[in-house]
Enzyme design. Structure first.
Site, mmCIF file in Angstrom:
data_model
loop_
_atom_site.group_PDB
_atom_site.id
_atom_site.type_symbol
_atom_site.label_atom_id
_atom_site.label_comp_id
_atom_site.label_asym_id
_atom_site.label_seq_id
_atom_site.Cartn_x
_atom_site.Cartn_y
_atom_site.Cartn_z
ATOM 1 N N LYS A 52 57.680 40.051 12.391
ATOM 2 C CA LYS A 52 56.889 40.255 11.213
ATOM 3 C C LYS A 52 56.373 41.557 10.879
ATOM 4 C CE LYS A 52 52.383 39.918 12.168
ATOM 5 N NZ LYS A 52 51.276 40.691 11.476
ATOM 6 N N CYS A 60 54.179 39.225 16.315
ATOM 7 C CA CYS A 60 53.866 40.777 15.721
ATOM 8 C C CYS A 60 55.295 41.376 15.475
ATOM 9 C CB CYS A 60 52.805 41.458 16.835
ATOM 10 S SG CYS A 60 51.250 40.822 17.233
ATOM 11 N N GLU A 111 44.811 47.936 16.329
ATOM 12 C CA GLU A 111 44.933 47.383 17.930
ATOM 13 C C GLU A 111 46.681 47.405 18.282
ATOM 14 O OE1 GLU A 111 46.977 45.047 18.689
ATOM 15 O OE2 GLU A 111 47.701 43.941 16.743
ATOM 16 N N PHE A 112 46.691 47.801 19.516
ATOM 17 C CA PHE A 112 47.875 48.168 20.234
ATOM 18 C C PHE A 112 48.037 47.187 21.413
ATOM 19 C CE2 PHE A 112 46.570 52.083 18.318
ATOM 20 C CZ PHE A 112 47.479 52.246 17.515
ATOM 21 N N THR A 169 46.677 44.311 11.557
ATOM 22 C CA THR A 169 47.842 45.047 11.041
ATOM 23 C C THR A 169 48.297 44.633 9.612
ATOM 24 O OG1 THR A 169 48.795 44.790 13.228
ATOM 25 C CG2 THR A 169 50.217 45.701 11.556
ATOM 26 N N GLY A 180 68.613 41.851 26.596
ATOM 27 C CA GLY A 180 68.288 40.276 26.715
ATOM 28 C C GLY A 180 68.406 39.563 25.554
ATOM 29 N N ASN A 228 55.284 49.732 16.211
ATOM 30 C CA ASN A 228 55.951 48.484 16.269
ATOM 31 C C ASN A 228 57.383 48.623 15.853
ATOM 32 O OD1 ASN A 228 53.935 47.267 17.509
ATOM 33 N ND2 ASN A 228 53.573 45.901 15.875
#
Length: 439
Positions: free
Chosen positions: A270, A267, A152-153, A122, A260, A215
């Site tokens: 940041k 990930c 990527e995920f 990332t 919560g 994200n």
């Protein structure tokens, strides 16, 4: 196909092992000789379901190997995946991409044949184009080396499934320099394409922005429901029922609407900060200014849960015995990076509580960060003579916990459900004081 994977952390090792599982010959590359030796012996340095078994199987098949040698990697294959970490810069919100640059600077001079470098890390938008120019200038093969981006995920705890059966594959290519990157990646992912997994080809910048945008959206959704939880707490409403009602709307969906302690890990925190920082560098910081509030809401949840535990302890934690169930930032992981659970445990200790932590997988990593906390090897041991129990990570064994399992162990029948994973009526009917988040 033959391919290399640079970096053997959560992303790199999972990608390397899964590519071998698909039938490719894979060489993992890492500068840490001790880690390489460990991996060659079939030992995974972190916990991720299924990964250790797949590593062993592919080592035994001969499809998987590891090395510290960039020269060996450059000879082994002409398709190289870049999977090194991009942590937050110390004292800044921007991403530290020095590890990415280091791979390029070391590998490029060794590329004497045409090659494709595929970034999966990332990175801030614009990185891929910059690296493309950098590698072409340094590689003997010159313009024969392409840089593509394939973000990527992965979700920790489900990384193997997310790699082998992803929701989509996104590939960014340099539109100004047509080459073989797209066809090479179609070959790598051929079995996935046969399974009709969407394969989206974009320009380099769009592919980089897809990950950051995903994200940012997920983080916003989590912080939204946590903000609503604060309103529910002030009005007596139940945020879990409210989230269920929202989730029936197809435009919204139920996933990531769990109030919560908030998100953590290596990930989301940041990535949203670096995403906003990059927008500032591009002169469009106002476009992502809302992410500052998303981050603020998320961090505030930790203080809110601390206040909730303090409240049920009569207004002071001094001398209270608190059992914390969970240390990892999420279940099915041993990752404690920016873990809300461990952060709250540490804050309670600073407020005078005797804190004992239990986590099925993350105890050793927790000791490294918070060596002054007490650690247990089981739920019952952690809860022994506890005045209050805090569920801080929603491991299945905690979600399925029964009051009768703790009745004879605890000092006080008080439980704070920091993840809203318990049944309030079950605990209350058993004579416990139950407090959830936003309910």
């Amino acid at each position: 196909m033959r391919l290399t994977v640079f970096g053997t952390g959560y992303l790199g090792l999972t990608h390397a092992v899964c590519m071998a599982e698909l039938g490719h010959e894979v060489l993992g590359v890492d500068i840490d000789a001790a880690k390489v030796e460990m991996l060659c012996g079939g030992h995974v340095p972190f916990f991720e379901p299924e990964l250790a078994q797949l590593l062993t199987r592919n080592l035994e098949s001969g499809r998987m190997g590891f090395t510290t040698s960039y020269a060996e990697a450059s000879e082994f294959a002409d398709l190289h995946f870049l999977c090194v970490g991009t942590p937050q810069k110390r004292g800044e919100k921007a991403a530290d991409i020095s590890h990415v640059d280091a791979v390029i600077d070391t590998l490029a001079p060794l590329l004497e044949r045409p090659a494709v470098i595929v970034g999966k890390s990332t990175v801030p938008v614009g990185t891929a184009a910059r690296l493309g120019a950098r590698v072409r200038a340094a590689a003997p093969a010159g313009d024969g080396v392409e840089v593509a981006w394939n973000p990527e995920f992965l979700r920790e705890g489900k990384a193997v499934a997310d790699t082998l059966r992803p929701d989509r594959l996104v590939v960014g290519v340099d539109r100004d320099r047509p080459g073989t990157a797209e066809s090479a990646l179609r070959d790598v992912y051929a079995s996935m394409l046969d399974a009709r997994i969407p394969f989206l080809v974009t320009d380099l910048a769009t592919s980089e922005l897809v990950k950051g945008s995903a994200n940012a959206f997920l983080a916003t959704k989590i912080s939204f429901i946590n903000a609503i939880a604060e309103i529910c707490e002030a009005t007596g409403a139940d945020v879990t029922v409210l989230a269920d009602a929202l989730g029936h709307d197809a435009r919204i969906g139920r996933s990531f609407l769990n109030a919560g302690l908030g998100f953590g890990g290596g990930c989301l925190p940041k990535d949203i900060r670096s995403f906003a920082a990059r927008a500032g560098e591009l002169g469009v910081d106002q476009a992502l200014s809302f992410l500052r509030e998303v981050d603020s809401i998320n961090m505030r949840r930790r203080t809110k849960v601390l206040e909730l535990v303090t409240q049920v302890c009569g207004g002071s934690l001094l001398g209270m015995n608190v059992a914390v169930l969970g240390a990892a930032f999420k279940p099915e992981s041993d990752d404690v990076r920016d873990s809300p659970a461990l952060n709250v445990a540490g804050m309670m200790q600073l407020h005078g509580a005797n804190v004992t932590v239990y986590d099925p997988k993350a105890i050793e990593n927790s000791r490294t960060i918070f060596p002054t906390l007490n650690y247990a090897t089981s739920t019952s041991e952690a809860c022994k003579r506890a005045d209050v129990v805090l569920v801080a990570t929603e491991w299945l064994e905690f979600a399925e916990l029964q009051p009768s399992q703790l009745d004879s162990v605890v000092h006080g029948r008080v439980i704070v459900d920091g993840r809203n994973c318990l049944d309030p009526s079950l605990w209350r009917s058993a004579g416990w004081i139950y407090r959830g988040v936003g309910r």
